[in-house]
Design a protein around this motif. Sequence first.
Motif, short mmCIF file in Angstrom:
data_model
loop_
_atom_site.label_atom_id
_atom_site.label_comp_id
_atom_site.label_asym_id
_atom_site.label_seq_id
_atom_site.Cartn_x
_atom_site.Cartn_y
_atom_site.Cartn_z
N GLU A 94 19.99 -11.92 7.98
CA GLU A 94 19.41 -13.16 7.47
C GLU A 94 17.89 -13.12 7.39
O GLU A 94 17.31 -13.68 6.47
N ALA A 95 17.25 -12.45 8.32
CA ALA A 95 15.78 -12.39 8.29
C ALA A 95 15.29 -11.70 7.02
O ALA A 95 14.37 -12.20 6.34
N TYR A 96 15.88 -10.57 6.66
CA TYR A 96 15.45 -9.86 5.45
C TYR A 96 15.94 -10.55 4.19
O TYR A 96 15.28 -10.48 3.15
N ILE A 97 17.07 -11.21 4.25
CA ILE A 97 17.54 -11.97 3.09
C ILE A 97 16.53 -13.08 2.77
O ILE A 97 16.14 -13.26 1.61
N GLN A 98 16.08 -13.79 3.78
CA GLN A 98 15.08 -14.85 3.56
C GLN A 98 13.75 -14.27 3.12
O GLN A 98 13.10 -14.81 2.22
N TYR A 99 13.34 -13.16 3.73
CA TYR A 99 12.07 -12.51 3.37
C TYR A 99 12.08 -12.09 1.90
O TYR A 99 11.13 -12.37 1.15
N LEU A 100 13.14 -11.41 1.48
CA LEU A 100 13.21 -10.93 0.10
C LEU A 100 13.35 -12.08 -0.89
O LEU A 100 12.78 -12.03 -1.99
N ALA A 101 14.07 -13.13 -0.51
CA ALA A 101 14.18 -14.31 -1.38
C ALA A 101 12.81 -14.94 -1.60
O ALA A 101 12.47 -15.33 -2.73
N LYS A 102 12.01 -15.02 -0.55
CA LYS A 102 10.65 -15.58 -0.69
C LYS A 102 9.80 -14.69 -1.59
O LYS A 102 8.99 -15.18 -2.38
N LYS A 103 9.98 -13.35 -1.50
CA LYS A 103 9.23 -12.44 -2.37
C LYS A 103 9.63 -12.62 -3.83
O LYS A 103 8.79 -12.53 -4.73
N ILE A 104 10.91 -12.87 -4.07
CA ILE A 104 11.37 -13.09 -5.45
C ILE A 104 10.72 -14.37 -5.99
O ILE A 104 10.23 -14.39 -7.12
N ILE A 105 10.71 -15.40 -5.19
CA ILE A 105 10.16 -16.69 -5.64
C ILE A 105 8.64 -16.63 -5.80
O ILE A 105 8.10 -17.10 -6.80
N SER A 106 7.94 -16.01 -4.86
CA SER A 106 6.47 -16.00 -4.91
C SER A 106 5.89 -14.80 -5.64
O SER A 106 4.71 -14.79 -5.99
N GLY A 107 6.70 -13.74 -5.88
CA GLY A 107 6.19 -12.55 -6.54
C GLY A 107 5.40 -11.70 -5.55
O GLY A 107 5.30 -12.03 -4.37
N GLY A 108 4.85 -10.63 -6.03
CA GLY A 108 4.04 -9.79 -5.15
C GLY A 108 3.98 -8.36 -5.62
O GLY A 108 4.50 -8.00 -6.67
N SER A 109 3.31 -7.54 -4.81
CA SER A 109 3.18 -6.12 -5.10
C SER A 109 2.89 -5.37 -3.81
O SER A 109 2.65 -5.96 -2.78
N GLY A 110 2.91 -4.05 -3.92
CA GLY A 110 2.54 -3.21 -2.80
C GLY A 110 3.68 -2.63 -2.01
O GLY A 110 3.53 -1.60 -1.39
N SER A 111 4.83 -3.24 -2.02
CA SER A 111 5.96 -2.72 -1.25
C SER A 111 6.56 -1.47 -1.90
O SER A 111 7.13 -0.63 -1.23
N TRP A 112 6.43 -1.36 -3.21
CA TRP A 112 7.04 -0.26 -3.95
C TRP A 112 6.04 0.42 -4.86
O TRP A 112 6.37 0.89 -5.94
N GLY A 113 4.80 0.44 -4.49
CA GLY A 113 3.77 1.06 -5.32
C GLY A 113 2.94 0.00 -6.01
O GLY A 113 2.78 -1.12 -5.52
N ALA A 114 2.44 0.34 -7.18
CA ALA A 114 1.50 -0.54 -7.88
C ALA A 114 2.17 -1.60 -8.75
O ALA A 114 1.50 -2.50 -9.24
N ALA A 115 3.47 -1.51 -8.92
CA ALA A 115 4.15 -2.48 -9.79
C ALA A 115 4.04 -3.88 -9.19
O ALA A 115 4.06 -4.07 -7.99
N VAL A 116 3.89 -4.85 -10.08
CA VAL A 116 3.75 -6.25 -9.66
C VAL A 116 4.98 -7.03 -10.12
O VAL A 116 5.36 -6.95 -11.29
N MET A 117 5.58 -7.76 -9.20
CA MET A 117 6.70 -8.61 -9.58
C MET A 117 6.16 -10.01 -9.83
O MET A 117 5.45 -10.57 -8.99
N ILE A 118 6.49 -10.54 -10.99
CA ILE A 118 6.03 -11.89 -11.31
C ILE A 118 6.75 -12.91 -10.44
O ILE A 118 7.89 -12.67 -10.02
N PRO A 119 6.12 -14.02 -10.16
CA PRO A 119 6.80 -15.06 -9.36
C PRO A 119 7.88 -15.76 -10.18
O PRO A 119 7.84 -15.80 -11.40
N HIS A 120 8.85 -16.30 -9.47
CA HIS A 120 9.95 -17.05 -10.07
C HIS A 120 10.05 -18.41 -9.37
O HIS A 120 11.02 -18.68 -8.65
N PRO A 121 9.04 -19.27 -9.55
CA PRO A 121 8.98 -20.53 -8.80
C PRO A 121 10.10 -21.52 -9.15
O PRO A 121 10.39 -22.41 -8.35
#
Length: 140
Positions: A94-121
């Motif tokens: 559950e901790a990582y499910i919530q963490y990754l869900a927040k990353k999907i909603i807020s977007g971000g970069s750095g976890s997998w290199g230089a690619a940037v994931m757009i936010p999905h608010p």
Amino acid sequence: MSILPITRSFASAGGLLLIILFMAACNNEPHQTVREPIDYIKPIPGPSDSVPVAAAKKGEVLIGYSDCYTCHKDEKRSIGPAFRDIAKRYPVNEAYIQYLAKKIISGGSGSWGAAVMIPHPALTADDAQTMVRYILSLRQ
């Protein structure tokens, strides 16, 4: 006695030596730069739970109707990491499910290199978590 013939012979010998060194360095084989693949999957240790089949199927449907496949593929890295690679990295809990869900909603970069994931608010936390459950269900 003229100094010119001696200078010419030294110049010829130097030029010949330079040509021999150049040919030895080239040895007529094509030079290829081989890049070693970078293992960008660094698994995070921790216990994993199972993902209920119904939750995984619902997450797969939500991903199918979203824009996720624009940047992600199930098996192969695209703009972003492959879903299977994400599943290999993160424990299913559950901790990582919530963490990754927040990353999907807020977007971000750095976890997998230089690619940037757009936010999905516009995505709800429940839907994002369901999508993450599907992704993490791909763990092998």
